[in-house]
Design a protein around this motif. Structure first.
Motif, mmCIF file in Angstrom:
data_model
loop_
_atom_site.group_PDB
_atom_site.id
_atom_site.type_symbol
_atom_site.label_atom_id
_atom_site.label_comp_id
_atom_site.label_asym_id
_atom_site.label_seq_id
_atom_site.Cartn_x
_atom_site.Cartn_y
_atom_site.Cartn_z
ATOM 1 N N THR A 46 0.795 -1.023 -0.048
ATOM 2 C CA THR A 46 -0.025 0.014 -0.068
ATOM 3 C C THR A 46 0.851 1.303 0.059
ATOM 4 N N GLY A 47 2.031 1.264 0.687
ATOM 5 C CA GLY A 47 2.738 2.379 0.827
ATOM 6 C C GLY A 47 3.498 2.572 -0.430
ATOM 7 N N LEU A 48 4.221 1.667 -0.922
ATOM 8 C CA LEU A 48 4.614 2.072 -2.222
ATOM 9 C C LEU A 48 3.671 2.416 -3.429
ATOM 10 N N THR A 49 2.440 1.749 -3.271
ATOM 11 C CA THR A 49 1.481 2.300 -4.190
ATOM 12 C C THR A 49 1.166 3.726 -4.090
ATOM 13 N N ILE A 50 1.111 4.143 -2.830
ATOM 14 C CA ILE A 50 0.649 5.816 -2.495
ATOM 15 C C ILE A 50 2.040 6.369 -3.100
ATOM 16 N N SER A 51 3.013 6.071 -2.558
ATOM 17 C CA SER A 51 4.273 6.627 -3.191
ATOM 18 C C SER A 51 4.544 7.033 -4.723
ATOM 19 N N ALA A 52 4.136 5.632 -5.411
ATOM 20 C CA ALA A 52 4.117 5.830 -6.829
ATOM 21 C C ALA A 52 3.008 6.614 -7.345
ATOM 22 N N VAL A 53 1.928 6.726 -6.742
ATOM 23 C CA VAL A 53 0.812 7.634 -7.407
ATOM 24 C C VAL A 53 1.193 9.076 -7.047
ATOM 25 N N SER A 54 1.564 9.583 -5.912
ATOM 26 C CA SER A 54 2.051 10.774 -5.424
ATOM 27 C C SER A 54 3.221 11.259 -6.431
ATOM 28 N N ALA A 55 4.251 10.171 -6.754
ATOM 29 C CA ALA A 55 5.322 10.653 -7.518
ATOM 30 C C ALA A 55 4.858 11.056 -9.180
ATOM 31 N N VAL A 56 3.672 10.343 -9.576
ATOM 32 C CA VAL A 56 3.349 10.513 -10.864
ATOM 33 C C VAL A 56 2.498 12.007 -10.822
ATOM 34 N N ILE A 57 1.772 12.001 -9.807
ATOM 35 C CA ILE A 57 0.839 13.540 -9.921
ATOM 36 C C ILE A 57 1.884 14.790 -9.605
#
Length: 126
Positions: A46-57
């Motif tokens: 979950t944490g890495l998914t959140i990190s990836a989404v925020s990096a893309v944004i």
């Protein structure tokens, strides 16, 4: 004989004398930062998914800002990216110690760095 406590203090104590006290376990003191023991295992997926989404944004926002400023000069693009990074730096620094928000902070930092790398490659290509 000591004087009685002020009325507001005695009223505040009256409702909380029998309330349970929560205890926080301090696990580490790191450069003035006090860490709190996590309540469970680290949620890596979950944490890495959140990190990836925020990096893309963040990366998309910085790239669109940069592409919009290119006609005005490359130094303005550099200045704008530095200002955005300096503006986000305090939030990233504070967020890295909070158990849930640290993933957003890591993703934001990664998005800034990846955007700078992409802008450098686009500058070399043109």
């Amino acid at each position: 004989m000591s004087p009685p406590p002020p009325r507001s203090l005695s009223r505040a104590r009256a409702g909380y004398e029998s309330a349970p006290v929560s205890v926080v376990t301090v696990t580490a003191v790191d450069r003035g930062r006090v860490g709190v023991e996590p309540s469970g295992p680290t949620p890596w997926a979950t944490g890495l998914t959140i990190s990836a989404v925020s990096a893309v944004i963040v990366g998309t926002a910085l790239l669109s800002l940069s592409q919009g400023l290119v006609p005005n000069g490359r130094w303005l693009v550099v200045l704008a990216n530095l200002l955005v990074a300096m503006g986000l730096a305090p939030s990233i620094w504070l967020g890295r110690a909070t158990p849930i928000w640290r993933w957003v902070a890591y993703g934001t930092a990664a998005g800034i760095v990846l955007t700078w790398i992409a802008l450098l490659f686009s500058l070399l290509g043109s």
